[in-house]
Motif scaffolding. Sequence first.
Motif, mmCIF file in Angstrom:
data_model
loop_
_atom_site.group_PDB
_atom_site.id
_atom_site.type_symbol
_atom_site.label_atom_id
_atom_site.label_comp_id
_atom_site.label_asym_id
_atom_site.label_seq_id
_atom_site.Cartn_x
_atom_site.Cartn_y
_atom_site.Cartn_z
ATOM 1 N N UNK A 271 8.742 12.927 4.518
ATOM 2 C CA UNK A 271 9.277 11.861 3.674
ATOM 3 C C UNK A 271 8.669 10.503 3.994
ATOM 4 N N UNK A 272 7.748 10.425 4.953
ATOM 5 C CA UNK A 272 7.219 9.121 5.333
ATOM 6 C C UNK A 272 5.696 9.116 5.343
ATOM 7 N N UNK A 273 5.146 7.907 5.424
ATOM 8 C CA UNK A 273 3.714 7.708 5.613
ATOM 9 C C UNK A 273 3.506 7.052 6.977
ATOM 10 N N UNK A 274 2.606 7.607 7.767
ATOM 11 C CA UNK A 274 2.191 6.933 8.992
ATOM 12 C C UNK A 274 0.892 6.197 8.689
ATOM 13 N N UNK A 275 0.951 4.895 8.817
ATOM 14 C CA UNK A 275 -0.161 4.038 8.435
ATOM 15 C C UNK A 275 -0.798 3.417 9.671
ATOM 16 N N UNK A 276 -2.133 3.342 9.665
ATOM 17 C CA UNK A 276 -2.874 2.704 10.751
ATOM 18 C C UNK A 276 -3.837 1.702 10.145
ATOM 19 N N UNK A 277 -3.760 0.469 10.648
ATOM 20 C CA UNK A 277 -4.636 -0.577 10.135
ATOM 21 C C UNK A 277 -4.757 -1.682 11.172
ATOM 22 N N UNK A 278 -6.005 -2.082 11.468
ATOM 23 C CA UNK A 278 -6.270 -3.153 12.438
ATOM 24 C C UNK A 278 -5.599 -2.878 13.781
ATOM 25 N N UNK B 153 0.832 -1.201 0.000
ATOM 26 C CA UNK B 153 0.000 0.000 0.000
ATOM 27 C C UNK B 153 0.867 1.251 0.000
ATOM 28 N N UNK B 154 1.925 1.279 0.828
ATOM 29 C CA UNK B 154 2.813 2.436 0.878
ATOM 30 C C UNK B 154 3.471 2.684 -0.473
ATOM 31 N N UNK B 155 3.929 1.614 -1.128
ATOM 32 C CA UNK B 155 4.564 1.762 -2.440
ATOM 33 C C UNK B 155 3.567 2.255 -3.475
ATOM 34 N N UNK B 156 2.328 1.737 -3.428
ATOM 35 C CA UNK B 156 1.304 2.176 -4.378
ATOM 36 C C UNK B 156 0.969 3.641 -4.169
ATOM 37 N N UNK B 157 0.906 4.090 -2.923
ATOM 38 C CA UNK B 157 0.626 5.495 -2.641
ATOM 39 C C UNK B 157 1.738 6.393 -3.178
ATOM 40 N N UNK B 158 2.981 5.992 -2.962
ATOM 41 C CA UNK B 158 4.108 6.783 -3.447
ATOM 42 C C UNK B 158 4.061 6.909 -4.965
ATOM 43 N N UNK B 159 3.746 5.819 -5.629
ATOM 44 C CA UNK B 159 3.666 5.855 -7.090
ATOM 45 C C UNK B 159 2.555 6.796 -7.539
ATOM 46 N N UNK C 241 2.152 2.208 12.120
ATOM 47 C CA UNK C 241 3.517 1.989 11.645
ATOM 48 C C UNK C 241 3.902 3.106 10.697
ATOM 49 N N UNK C 242 5.203 3.327 10.590
ATOM 50 C CA UNK C 242 5.717 4.355 9.697
ATOM 51 C C UNK C 242 6.446 3.689 8.545
ATOM 52 N N UNK C 243 6.168 4.168 7.345
ATOM 53 C CA UNK C 243 6.791 3.601 6.149
ATOM 54 C C UNK C 243 7.503 4.712 5.383
#
Length: 663
Positions: free
Chosen positions: A557-564, A467-473, A568-570
Amino acid sequence: MFSKILIANRGEIACRVIKTARKMGIKTVAVYSEADKQASHVLMADESVYIGPAPSAQSYLQINAIIDACKKTGAQAVHPGYGFLSEKREFQEALSAAGITFIGPDAHAIFAMGDKIESKKLAREAGVSTVPGFLDVIQNAEEAVKIAREIGYPVMIKASAGGGGKGMRLAWNDDEAREGFVSATNEAKSSFADDRVFIEKFIEQPRHIEIQVLADSFGNTVYLGERECSIQRRHQKVIEEAPSPFLSPEMRKAMGEQACALARTVNYKSAGTVEFIVGGSTGQFYFLEMNTRLQVEHPVTEMITGLDLVEWMIRIANGEKLSFTQDEVKLDGWAMEARIYAEDPFRNFLPSTGRLTRYQPPQEGNHVRVDTGVDEGGEISMYYDPMIAKLITHGPTRDAAINHMRQALDEYYIRGLSHNIPFLASLFSKERFVRGDITTNFIAEEYPHGLTTDQLPAEDPSDLIAVAAAMKRRIIERNVRISGQFPGHEMKPPVQWSVYFDKQYHDVDVHPAPGGYAVVIKDEAVEVKTDWQVGDPLIRATVDGRPVCVQVDRTGVSFRLSHAGLRAEAFVFTRRTAELYRLMPFKLPPDMSKYLLSPMPGLLVRLMVEEGQEVKAGEALAVVEAMKMENTLRAERDTVIAKLHANAGDSLAVDQKIIEFAA
């Protein structure tokens, strides 16, 4: 029918009553304290009246101020909600004397069943099975210890006028009984203006099951099934469901009929709840109390019966007759309710206060309902209960209701303060919970040290990496569309990146694919399809065909992701940037181990130590009050008090220094 009613409450329950009254064509009046002048219920109501300063004892508990508001606005009736004055006989009597209808039972029923001591005495006289205990008023801590010994530990110390877990302490020995009596008495006086407490035997491995009743003025009393309320923390309910996975139809009928019989003994009229403790192995149930008001968890009953309990309270108070009989009450499917609190589950559930800088609840529909009293920009203050909202889901089966809840929790976007959604996500994923093997000890047994990251639902890290890679793209594609091609920005498939996630580097290749992208991680392709747009806080996608909702915050430069429940930071780097990033030094946080820090914003009620004093591990150092709950802070090791940085009566910020220990 009433043309105008006043809601003597705040928060989500005030908003809930306003919505029902509006549906019925009734105008509403909101009352508010200084802290609530911009609150949601004030903005929703047709009229609003200021009733006093922020502390509830000076505003929402002021009977004369509420009666004056009724007279000023012409309100004919008052709905009390729950908490505050909802179970005060004096309030009902004062309204009646002023010619104003109380939307609830009469003063006799409130006194007989709303007071925990008197209701147990009445139940005993009526031959109802009750928990062994001492029901007279206890004068002091030493008497409490004596009574506890006679009953036999463990015992529960409870405020007679209590509710919501306030004024309640579990004691396993003399010291805990002595300390519990003092704390329960103080909380009871602060929250309910009534410091009476009683003691009863604590039933081990119990289930907490309650029966919802409705009764009119024509002698009709029905029960609307049961609610399972066993998932509790500090004796405050966290998750409720209806029906219970434990009860048989025969047991439901027996408990329902007993609840109705109790209601009839006091000529009860309105919605009420009879609470029982049920032995998990024996199935024997004991009467606990009757709540002569609406319960926080009433929505799960509404979801499975199709009835609006607030509407029926208003209709019964207006002198209307129930339009259905017991035989016509049908239970449809399963409902779950989770209480969304402003608290930090990773810091032993300490209360969190502050402003909701971002607030986006899940979309309501056939399976999801949100009862809330806040909006984006609203504030959770230290003066009231820290509940943000109630999240309710419904499905044809218990598993379906749980699945809807887990998805809705993923979609609940809250920023600006800590909240308990990670904890709820963990609870709903527990195998023991899913199979219905629950007692009131569930949280203490499953989370003996509070919530830790290893108790969050196990997720495949590849999902969030992809998901993080897809968002960056997608972000780069958007930038290219806006600004045109720049050297080095050409989107030549595949794009090769390195994702730093969970303290590891993962090389990925990102290929365009129909409806999204194919992200190759360790030679395995993960298909991500999404219509996410840059700036949206939620990315709804399918990952290898599975629906996924991920919360996203960009931090440079990062994404903070929340799921379930997982946060986490990517970091998505070019391969060369990742090589350089590995060489970056990390600054360690300062060592604060020699200080006692305030774990929450609140009031420093007491200091039990002085400078130069030697203390032992486990010894009480200070008491901080927040959200009307007293929290005792204890020494983690043997040490000496070097310096006091705060005094009793001080208002504390989170992480403010209270005590400094000798090195």
